[in-house]
Design a protein around this motif. Sequence first.
Motif, PDB file in Angstrom:
ATOM      1  N   SER A  82       0.640  -1.206  -0.051  1.00  0.00           N
ATOM      2  CA  SER A  82      -0.129   0.069  -0.055  1.00  0.00           C
ATOM      3  C   SER A  82       0.942   1.481   0.055  1.00  0.00           C
ATOM      4  O   SER A  82       0.329   2.285   0.069  1.00  0.00           O
ATOM      5  CB  SER A  82      -1.009   0.125   1.262  1.00  0.00           C
ATOM      6  OG  SER A  82      -0.099   0.036   2.524  1.00  0.00           O
ATOM      7  N   ASN A  83       2.295   1.113  -0.070  1.00  0.00           N
ATOM      8  CA  ASN A  83       3.249   2.184  -0.032  1.00  0.00           C
ATOM      9  C   ASN A  83       3.005   3.011   1.090  1.00  0.00           C
ATOM     10  O   ASN A  83       3.141   4.438   1.036  1.00  0.00           O
ATOM     11  CB  ASN A  83       2.830   3.023  -1.426  1.00  0.00           C
ATOM     12  CG  ASN A  83       4.209   3.803  -1.601  1.00  0.00           C
ATOM     13  OD1 ASN A  83       5.185   3.480  -1.124  1.00  0.00           O
ATOM     14  ND2 ASN A  83       4.062   4.644  -2.666  1.00  0.00           N
ATOM     15  N   SER A  84       2.831   2.402   2.182  1.00  0.00           N
ATOM     16  CA  SER A  84       2.534   3.300   3.480  1.00  0.00           C
ATOM     17  C   SER A  84       3.994   3.889   3.952  1.00  0.00           C
ATOM     18  O   SER A  84       4.895   3.365   3.702  1.00  0.00           O
ATOM     19  CB  SER A  84       2.214   2.278   4.808  1.00  0.00           C
ATOM     20  OG  SER A  84       2.274   2.783   5.875  1.00  0.00           O
ATOM     21  N   GLN A 109      12.861   2.588  -9.063  1.00  0.00           N
ATOM     22  CA  GLN A 109      11.397   3.075  -8.425  1.00  0.00           C
ATOM     23  C   GLN A 109      10.274   2.588  -9.141  1.00  0.00           C
ATOM     24  O   GLN A 109       9.451   1.991  -9.050  1.00  0.00           O
ATOM     25  CB  GLN A 109      11.352   4.477  -8.426  1.00  0.00           C
ATOM     26  CG  GLN A 109      10.330   4.992  -7.544  1.00  0.00           C
ATOM     27  CD  GLN A 109       9.987   4.264  -6.219  1.00  0.00           C
ATOM     28  OE1 GLN A 109      10.913   4.476  -5.250  1.00  0.00           O
ATOM     29  NE2 GLN A 109       8.909   3.890  -5.754  1.00  0.00           N
ATOM     30  N   GLU A 110      10.568   2.533 -10.542  1.00  0.00           N
ATOM     31  CA  GLU A 110       9.495   2.133 -11.714  1.00  0.00           C
ATOM     32  C   GLU A 110       9.455   0.708 -11.469  1.00  0.00           C
ATOM     33  O   GLU A 110       8.135   0.200 -11.467  1.00  0.00           O
ATOM     34  CB  GLU A 110       9.906   2.599 -13.285  1.00  0.00           C
ATOM     35  CG  GLU A 110       9.228   2.080 -14.160  1.00  0.00           C
ATOM     36  CD  GLU A 110       9.691   2.239 -15.857  1.00  0.00           C
ATOM     37  OE1 GLU A 110       9.220   1.322 -16.337  1.00  0.00           O
ATOM     38  OE2 GLU A 110      10.476   2.979 -15.655  1.00  0.00           O
ATOM     39  N   ARG A 111      10.485   0.053 -11.212  1.00  0.00           N
ATOM     40  CA  ARG A 111      10.520  -1.564 -10.840  1.00  0.00           C
ATOM     41  C   ARG A 111       9.510  -1.934  -9.699  1.00  0.00           C
ATOM     42  O   ARG A 111       8.741  -2.680  -9.713  1.00  0.00           O
ATOM     43  CB  ARG A 111      11.761  -2.166 -11.203  1.00  0.00           C
ATOM     44  CG  ARG A 111      11.603  -3.854 -10.960  1.00  0.00           C
ATOM     45  CD  ARG A 111      11.190  -4.500 -12.292  1.00  0.00           C
ATOM     46  NE  ARG A 111      11.810  -4.028 -13.460  1.00  0.00           N
ATOM     47  CZ  ARG A 111      13.119  -4.693 -13.527  1.00  0.00           C
ATOM     48  NH1 ARG A 111      13.562  -5.483 -12.953  1.00  0.00           N
ATOM     49  NH2 ARG A 111      13.788  -4.264 -15.034  1.00  0.00           N
ATOM     50  N   GLU A 112       9.865  -1.177  -8.552  1.00  0.00           N
ATOM     51  CA  GLU A 112       9.215  -1.229  -7.503  1.00  0.00           C
ATOM     52  C   GLU A 112       7.900  -1.039  -7.534  1.00  0.00           C
ATOM     53  O   GLU A 112       6.786  -1.864  -7.068  1.00  0.00           O
ATOM     54  CB  GLU A 112       9.890  -0.395  -6.282  1.00  0.00           C
ATOM     55  CG  GLU A 112       9.237  -0.754  -4.719  1.00  0.00           C
ATOM     56  CD  GLU A 112       9.874  -0.091  -3.879  1.00  0.00           C
ATOM     57  OE1 GLU A 112       9.625  -0.532  -2.830  1.00  0.00           O
ATOM     58  OE2 GLU A 112      11.123   0.796  -4.070  1.00  0.00           O
ATOM     59  N   ASP A 113       7.458  -0.016  -8.308  1.00  0.00           N
ATOM     60  CA  ASP A 113       5.925   0.414  -8.481  1.00  0.00           C
ATOM     61  C   ASP A 113       5.374  -0.659  -9.213  1.00  0.00           C
ATOM     62  O   ASP A 113       4.281  -1.000  -9.041  1.00  0.00           O
ATOM     63  CB  ASP A 113       5.785   1.713  -9.086  1.00  0.00           C
ATOM     64  CG  ASP A 113       6.373   3.128  -8.218  1.00  0.00           C
ATOM     65  OD1 ASP A 113       6.424   2.656  -6.954  1.00  0.00           O
ATOM     66  OD2 ASP A 113       6.738   4.268  -8.696  1.00  0.00           O
ATOM     67  N   THR A 114       5.833  -1.058 -10.204  1.00  0.00           N
ATOM     68  CA  THR A 114       5.395  -2.159 -11.190  1.00  0.00           C
ATOM     69  C   THR A 114       5.008  -3.464 -10.202  1.00  0.00           C
ATOM     70  O   THR A 114       3.830  -4.023 -10.269  1.00  0.00           O
ATOM     71  CB  THR A 114       6.256  -2.731 -12.139  1.00  0.00           C
ATOM     72  OG1 THR A 114       6.439  -1.254 -12.857  1.00  0.00           O
ATOM     73  CG2 THR A 114       5.638  -3.820 -13.218  1.00  0.00           C
ATOM     74  N   LEU A 115       5.978  -3.984  -9.601  1.00  0.00           N
ATOM     75  CA  LEU A 115       5.710  -4.929  -8.702  1.00  0.00           C
ATOM     76  C   LEU A 115       4.677  -4.683  -7.665  1.00  0.00           C
ATOM     77  O   LEU A 115       3.723  -5.607  -7.582  1.00  0.00           O
ATOM     78  CB  LEU A 115       7.338  -5.365  -8.007  1.00  0.00           C
ATOM     79  CG  LEU A 115       6.841  -6.804  -6.998  1.00  0.00           C
ATOM     80  CD1 LEU A 115       6.698  -7.706  -7.671  1.00  0.00           C
ATOM     81  CD2 LEU A 115       8.042  -6.910  -6.166  1.00  0.00           C
ATOM     82  N   ARG A 116       4.398  -3.627  -7.225  1.00  0.00           N
ATOM     83  CA  ARG A 116       3.508  -3.387  -6.025  1.00  0.00           C
ATOM     84  C   ARG A 116       2.305  -3.660  -7.039  1.00  0.00           C
ATOM     85  O   ARG A 116       1.334  -3.813  -6.245  1.00  0.00           O
ATOM     86  CB  ARG A 116       3.830  -1.698  -5.661  1.00  0.00           C
ATOM     87  CG  ARG A 116       3.082  -1.649  -4.331  1.00  0.00           C
ATOM     88  CD  ARG A 116       3.456  -0.115  -3.994  1.00  0.00           C
ATOM     89  NE  ARG A 116       4.504  -0.211  -2.970  1.00  0.00           N
ATOM     90  CZ  ARG A 116       5.781   0.296  -3.154  1.00  0.00           C
ATOM     91  NH1 ARG A 116       5.942   0.982  -4.290  1.00  0.00           N
ATOM     92  NH2 ARG A 116       6.677   0.385  -2.243  1.00  0.00           N
ATOM     93  N   SER A 117       2.024  -3.143  -8.163  1.00  0.00           N
ATOM     94  CA  SER A 117       0.702  -2.898  -8.894  1.00  0.00           C
ATOM     95  C   SER A 117       0.456  -4.423  -9.333  1.00  0.00           C
ATOM     96  O   SER A 117      -0.849  -4.708  -9.594  1.00  0.00           O
ATOM     97  CB  SER A 117       0.971  -2.032 -10.120  1.00  0.00           C
ATOM     98  OG  SER A 117       1.803  -2.628 -11.131  1.00  0.00           O
ATOM     99  N   VAL A 118       1.315  -5.287  -9.465  1.00  0.00           N
ATOM    100  CA  VAL A 118       0.732  -6.611  -9.905  1.00  0.00           C
ATOM    101  C   VAL A 118       0.638  -7.707  -8.834  1.00  0.00           C
ATOM    102  O   VAL A 118       0.006  -8.851  -9.249  1.00  0.00           O
ATOM    103  CB  VAL A 118       1.857  -7.331 -10.997  1.00  0.00           C
ATOM    104  CG1 VAL A 118       2.146  -6.489 -12.094  1.00  0.00           C
ATOM    105  CG2 VAL A 118       2.986  -7.550 -10.393  1.00  0.00           C
ATOM    106  N   ILE A 119       0.933  -7.475  -7.651  1.00  0.00           N
ATOM    107  CA  ILE A 119       0.705  -8.199  -6.416  1.00  0.00           C
ATOM    108  C   ILE A 119      -1.025  -8.177  -6.236  1.00  0.00           C
ATOM    109  O   ILE A 119      -1.478  -7.133  -5.942  1.00  0.00           O
ATOM    110  CB  ILE A 119       1.442  -7.942  -5.305  1.00  0.00           C
ATOM    111  CG1 ILE A 119       2.814  -8.088  -5.619  1.00  0.00           C
ATOM    112  CG2 ILE A 119       1.101  -8.709  -3.942  1.00  0.00           C
ATOM    113  CD1 ILE A 119       3.887  -7.493  -4.400  1.00  0.00           C
TER     114      ILE A 119
END
Length: 181
Positions: A82-84, A109-119
């Motif tokens: 949730s990027n808390s 940062q783009e890769r981290e955001d992508t991973l966060r979005s596909v979980i």
Amino acid sequence: MSTYYNDEKQFDADKFRYSYTSLTGSDPGLRSLLLEQLCQLHEFYSVAFQCGAFQFGSCRMLEYGGGPSQVHPLKIAELWRSNSKSARDLSDLFEHVVGELEGSKARAQEREDTLRSVISQIIPCDITKSEVISDVTLPFDIISTHFCLICGCTLLEEYRKGLEKLALLLGPGDCIVMTEA
């Protein structure tokens, strides 16, 4: 080496998490192990996705893990997803993988955001139960587990049964990616 618990009641989840998920952890042996594991996993997933064994975006993956504490890792994962502001900062891991192993630190940062979005889900799993996970559509294409079966299984027979339980969550021809001591 650091001591993380004498028994389950005294488990120091923050010390365990920091030591095993940080490149700045105080133990050089753990740092070396983490760097080696990141390199090996990066190589495996790069080859698996490049050769078409799995399709990014449609691959169903279960990361079976969390260590010896059942509730704390779920909270950590949810906070990160949730990027808390109170979530553990994993940017050093992403910068290492994307920068050092792929040569593109600017995209970490783009890769981290992508991973966060596909979980899609963070769910409790317990290898000691007859049904490891419940209310989840099976099968998974990949199960990834690292240093967890050895923590949850005290006897060789329990370990063997635990591995069999994980294998039942896979489809035909799919795989378990595993690291154990």
